[in-house]
Design a protein around this motif. Structure first.
Motif, mmCIF file in Angstrom:
data_model
loop_
_atom_site.group_PDB
_atom_site.id
_atom_site.type_symbol
_atom_site.label_atom_id
_atom_site.label_comp_id
_atom_site.label_asym_id
_atom_site.label_seq_id
_atom_site.Cartn_x
_atom_site.Cartn_y
_atom_site.Cartn_z
ATOM 1 N N ALA A 1 0.517 -1.514 0.314
ATOM 2 C CA ALA A 1 0.173 0.379 -0.031
ATOM 3 C C ALA A 1 1.060 1.258 0.088
ATOM 4 N N MET A 2 1.943 1.385 0.345
ATOM 5 C CA MET A 2 2.517 2.346 0.382
ATOM 6 C C MET A 2 4.103 2.063 -0.510
ATOM 7 N N ALA A 3 3.635 1.443 -1.489
ATOM 8 C CA ALA A 3 4.187 1.728 -2.483
ATOM 9 C C ALA A 3 3.633 2.245 -3.435
ATOM 10 N N TRP A 4 2.656 2.164 -3.455
ATOM 11 C CA TRP A 4 1.477 1.822 -4.421
ATOM 12 C C TRP A 4 1.267 3.555 -3.467
ATOM 13 N N LEU B 1 -2.347 14.815 -5.920
ATOM 14 C CA LEU B 1 -2.303 15.063 -4.969
ATOM 15 C C LEU B 1 -2.306 14.040 -3.673
ATOM 16 N N PRO B 2 -1.898 13.982 -2.794
ATOM 17 C CA PRO B 2 -2.328 13.014 -0.845
ATOM 18 C C PRO B 2 -4.323 13.350 -1.209
ATOM 19 N N THR B 3 -4.675 14.317 -1.299
ATOM 20 C CA THR B 3 -6.109 14.932 -0.559
ATOM 21 C C THR B 3 -6.870 13.861 -1.331
ATOM 22 N N GLU B 4 -5.691 13.187 -2.434
ATOM 23 C CA GLU B 4 -7.449 12.660 -3.485
ATOM 24 C C GLU B 4 -6.672 10.902 -3.099
ATOM 25 N N LEU B 5 -6.011 10.711 -2.079
ATOM 26 C CA LEU B 5 -6.115 9.518 -1.685
ATOM 27 C C LEU B 5 -6.123 9.012 -0.990
ATOM 28 N N ARG B 6 -7.526 9.451 -0.318
ATOM 29 C CA ARG B 6 -7.888 9.549 1.004
ATOM 30 C C ARG B 6 -8.035 7.807 1.338
ATOM 31 N N LEU C 1 -6.588 5.094 0.428
ATOM 32 C CA LEU C 1 -5.923 4.335 0.091
ATOM 33 C C LEU C 1 -4.722 4.796 1.620
ATOM 34 N N SER C 2 -4.896 5.649 2.196
ATOM 35 C CA SER C 2 -4.439 6.513 3.285
ATOM 36 C C SER C 2 -5.223 5.308 4.417
ATOM 37 N N GLY D 1 -3.193 3.131 7.093
ATOM 38 C CA GLY D 1 -3.262 3.427 8.777
ATOM 39 C C GLY D 1 -3.760 2.279 9.183
ATOM 40 N N GLU D 2 -5.137 1.719 8.927
ATOM 41 C CA GLU D 2 -5.623 0.124 9.641
ATOM 42 C C GLU D 2 -4.405 -0.440 9.614
ATOM 43 N N LEU D 3 -3.541 -0.575 8.272
ATOM 44 C CA LEU D 3 -2.334 -1.757 8.409
ATOM 45 C C LEU D 3 -1.425 -1.682 9.447
ATOM 46 N N TYR D 4 -1.312 -0.423 9.702
ATOM 47 C CA TYR D 4 0.392 -0.064 9.912
ATOM 48 C C TYR D 4 -0.846 0.455 11.760
ATOM 49 N N ALA D 5 -2.190 0.235 12.260
ATOM 50 C CA ALA D 5 -2.434 0.074 13.644
ATOM 51 C C ALA D 5 -2.307 -1.318 13.801
#
Length: 223
Positions: A15-18, A28-33, A35-36, A40-44
Motif C-alpha cells: 500500500a505504501m509503494a502504491w 495529490l495526497p488529498t485525492e488518496l484518502r 488508500l491513506s 493507517g488501519e494496516l499500520y495500527a
C-alpha cells in the motif's frame, strides 16, 4: 478471514509503494484518502498486534487490538499544523482507543500523532461543530507528539557516531548519542556519498528516507 501479521506487513508495504507511485504521477495526497486510510488501519493493526475490523465500514472503530481494545484509526497526509481530525460523536461509545497517524509525504514514513485511550482523546476534542462532528486540531497533536517505541526493530547498524535503524514498518531512524536525529535524510545522504551510493532512484528522483536508509544499511553491513 483475518490477516496474519506477516500478511499485514506485506499489505502495508504494498500500500505504501502504491501511495508513493501515485504521488510520483502527480496525484495529490488529498485525492488518496481511501488508500491513506487503508495504510493507517494496516499500520495500527501492526503496532497493536491486532486485526482489522471484521465488518466493512464498521461503525466507530477500525481495528481490534490484541487485548480486545476497539480502536478508531484516523490517517492524514497534511504536513502543516493547520487542519483537524474529525470524529462522529454518536459512535465514540464503541471506541476504547484512538490512534491518529500522519503519512509524511516528504519522507514517506508513517508518524504516530496520537495513540491513547479514548478518555485522553476526548480531552483534546472540540465541541460539536455545525456538521455535528467533534474535532482534534493537528496543532494540538504536533505539540504533544510522543516517540513511539513499540514497533519492532528489523535491522540496526552502527556507523561512526551514528546508529541507523530500520523498523519493521519500514521507518528509518538515525540516532546519535542516544538521541533521535530529525530529519534523518541529510545524515543518510552524507553516509551514502561516502559509500558512493547514488542518492537518485532509477527515475532520477531523490530517494526518500526509507529507500536511502535501506541502501545505507546494506552498504554498512557489506563493509
Amino acid at each position: 478471514m483475518a490477516l496474519t501479521q506477516m500478511q499485514v506487513i506485506q499489505s502495508l508495504g504494498d500500500a505504501m509503494a502504491w501511495f508513493e507511485r501515485e504521488l510520483e504521477w502527480g496525484v495529490l495526497p488529498t485525492e488518496l484518502r481511501h488508500l491513506s486510510g487503508r495504510i493507517g488501519e494496516l499500520y495500527a493493526a501492526l503496532i497493536t498486534n491486532g486485526q482489522m475490523a471484521t465488518e466493512v465500514n464498521q461503525k466507530g472503530y477500525d481495528v481490534v487490538g490484541m487485548n480486545g481494545e476497539r480502536i478508531s484509526v484516523k490517517t492524514t497526509a497534511i504536513m502543516g499544523q493547520s487542519g483537524h481530525i474529525s470524529f462522529n460523536p454518536n459512535t465514540l461509545n464503541k471506541v476504547d482507543r484512538v490512534i491518529i497517524l500522519r503519512i509524511n509525504t516528504e519522507e514517506m514514513q508513517i508518524e504516530t500523532l496520537l495513540n491513547e485511550p479514548k478518555r485522553i482523546a476526548l480531552e483534546l476534542m472540540s465541541k460539536e461543530n455545525s456538521s455535528g462532528k467533534v474535532t482534534i486540531a493537528l496543532s494540538k497533536l504536533l505539540t504533544t507528539q510522543k516517540e513511539q517505541c513499540d514497533v519492532p526493530v528489523l535491522k540496526s547498524v552502527p556507523f561512526n557516531s551514528y546508529v541507523i535503524t530500520e523498523l519493521e514498518n519500514g521507518t528509518i531512524q538515525v540516532m546519535k548519542d542516544n538521541e533521535l536525529v530529525s530529519p534523518a535524510k541529510p545524515i543518510l545522504r552524507e553516509i551514502a556519498v561516502s559509500f558512493n551510493i547514488n542518492i537518485l532512484n532509477a527515475n532520477g528522483n531523490p530517494h526518500n528516507t526509507r529507500q536511502l536508509g535501506s541502501l545505507v544499511i546494506r552498504a554498512i553491513q557489506a563493509k
